[in-house]
Design a protein around this motif. Structure first.
Motif, short mmCIF file in Angstrom:
data_model
loop_
_atom_site.label_atom_id
_atom_site.label_comp_id
_atom_site.label_asym_id
_atom_site.label_seq_id
_atom_site.Cartn_x
_atom_site.Cartn_y
_atom_site.Cartn_z
N GLN A 1 0.88 -1.28 -0.02
CA GLN A 1 0.04 0.02 0.02
C GLN A 1 0.74 1.40 -0.05
O GLN A 1 0.68 2.28 -0.59
CB GLN A 1 -0.81 0.08 1.01
CG GLN A 1 -1.78 1.20 1.05
CD GLN A 1 -2.98 1.11 -0.20
OE1 GLN A 1 -3.39 0.00 -0.24
NE2 GLN A 1 -2.98 2.05 -0.64
N ILE A 2 1.87 1.29 0.70
CA ILE A 2 3.08 2.36 0.59
C ILE A 2 3.47 2.35 -0.77
O ILE A 2 3.41 3.75 -1.22
CB ILE A 2 4.31 1.93 1.69
CG1 ILE A 2 3.68 2.21 3.10
CG2 ILE A 2 5.11 3.07 1.16
CD1 ILE A 2 4.59 2.07 4.08
N GLY A 3 3.74 1.59 -1.47
CA GLY A 3 4.08 1.38 -2.74
C GLY A 3 3.10 2.12 -3.75
O GLY A 3 3.19 2.99 -4.61
N GLU A 4 1.88 1.80 -3.43
CA GLU A 4 0.77 2.19 -4.35
C GLU A 4 0.54 3.68 -3.96
O GLU A 4 0.17 4.48 -4.87
CB GLU A 4 -0.61 1.30 -3.67
CG GLU A 4 -1.95 1.94 -4.75
CD GLU A 4 -1.87 1.14 -6.05
OE1 GLU A 4 -2.26 1.74 -6.93
OE2 GLU A 4 -1.32 -0.07 -6.01
N ASN A 5 0.68 4.10 -2.78
CA ASN A 5 0.46 5.49 -2.61
C ASN A 5 1.56 6.49 -3.02
O ASN A 5 1.32 7.61 -3.22
CB ASN A 5 0.27 5.79 -0.89
CG ASN A 5 -1.14 5.20 -0.46
OD1 ASN A 5 -1.94 4.79 -1.42
ND2 ASN A 5 -1.17 4.83 1.14
N GLY A 6 2.68 5.81 -2.76
CA GLY A 6 3.94 6.64 -3.52
C GLY A 6 4.26 6.45 -4.93
O GLY A 6 4.93 7.63 -5.41
#
Length: 349
Positions: A141-146
């Motif tokens: 999710q961090i990857g998705e958000n960034g």
């Protein structure tokens, strides 16, 4: 995909399997921790490292500690449990995920203190596995958000290693890059070598090369020149502890990179899970900074590079002030212009 960094194997009488990161990139070797002292040593000597991975080491370390508690007396069990968490907490002081993991296990145990000891152990086993699985989801999710912060053709600078090796298997700062690549973006990464233990050179370049991402290794003191040449459009790093106001502790040298980025007008992003925030401290001034042995500087990787007896100052981390951070990327959302107020907007109070 990155290799699984650390995981629990078996039932409550099981063991921890982890990659010995001190041997990378020359050798991929799994080691097995079967008792409390072995996982403490793995954390202390950086066989396992990176804030989220240390959090997983904490919860699995608790399992190693409690599996040898042979008592049915609840009071005696909780006394020994406290000894276990205190011992694990002495391994590394800066990475708050260590203490987050230990506190989580203690809290779950206390919530079930009316149950038999063998049942509490089983509940703690399930909780540790939950932490491990949650980390995988959180990092994605961090990857998705960034990923939106990396544009086609960008040059991205990163410092230290915040990849799959620093988590269960996907990373924080590198998760943003992995996801951007999955989205079809073409970009270049410049990885600082990260003195004195070269996590950038040994680990980050290894992970990015295996992921098929264009990566160039540079010495730490080359970052300013590379920025001046216009090769860097954003900086993305991880964190080991973030204060309530957004000040972020990360591997030594990160603060300097943030100053360079600010001077050159380059966005500076921190990618970290919510568990890396320490909302009990108001600013980075309260973050304890681990100091490590002089041999890491004078005798790196077995070769002496400084005179015998020279004095050495070897802090493992520094603190980047929130004013130097463009945004903090978490699984709950992006904290733009980090401040106490803006952190609370995403994380709550």
């Amino acid at each position: 995909m990155p290799l699984p960094t650390i995981e629990w194997e078996g039932n409550i009488e099981g063991r921890v399997r982890l990659i010995d990161q001190t041997l990378l990139p020359a050798e991929i070797k799994y080691i097995y921790c079967e008792d409390l002292k072995s996982i403490w040593r793995a954390i202390k000597t950086l066989m396992v490292r990176g804030a989220p991975a240390i959090g997983i080491a904490a919860v699995t370390g608790v399992l190693l500690g409690i599996k040898d508690i042979r008592t049915d007396d609840t009071e005696a069990f909780f006394k020994e449990l406290k000894n276990v968490t205190n011992y694990l907490g002495s391994s590394r002081p800066t990475a708050v995920n260590l203490f987050w993991g230990l506190s989580r296990m203690e809290r779950v145990a206390w919530e079930n203190r009316d149950k038999p000891v063998h049942t509490i152990k089983e509940i703690l086993l399930r909780e540790a596995i939950n932490v491990q699985n949650e980390d995988k989801s959180i990092c994605r999710q961090i990857g998705e958000n960034g990923a939106k912060f990396i544009k086609d053709g960008d040059g991205v600078l990163t410092h230290c290693n915040a990849g799959g090796l620093a988590t269960a298997d996907y990373g924080t700062a590198l998760a943003v890059m992995f996801k951007a690549k999955e989205n079809g973006k073409k970009f270049k990464v410049y990885a600082d070598e990260t003195r004195p233990l070269l996590q950038g050179a040994r680990l980050t370049t290894w992970e990015l090369m295996h992921a098929g991402i264009d990566v160039t290794l540079i010495c730490d003191n080359m970052a300013a020149h590379v920025m001046k040449l216009g090769k860097i459009q954003c900086v993305i790093v991880g964190a080991d502890r973030i204060a309530a106001n957004g000040d972020a502790a990360n591997k030594i040298g990160t603060y300097g990179v943030s100053i360079l980025a600010k001077e050159h007008g380059i966005p500076f992003y921190v990618a970290a899970p919510v568990s890396t925030f320490d909302l009990n401290i108001t600013s980075g001034d309260e973050i304890p900074i681990e100091e490590r042995s002089s041999e890491e500087v004078t005798c790196g990787f077995g070769k002496r590079t400084a005179p015998e007896g020279v004095k050495v100052f070897n802090p493992a981390f520094d603190v980047t002030p929130a004013k130097n951070i463009t945004a903090i990327i978490t699984e709950k959302g992006v904290i733009e212009k980090p401040s106490t107020e803006n952190v609370q907007k995403i994380l709550g109070k």
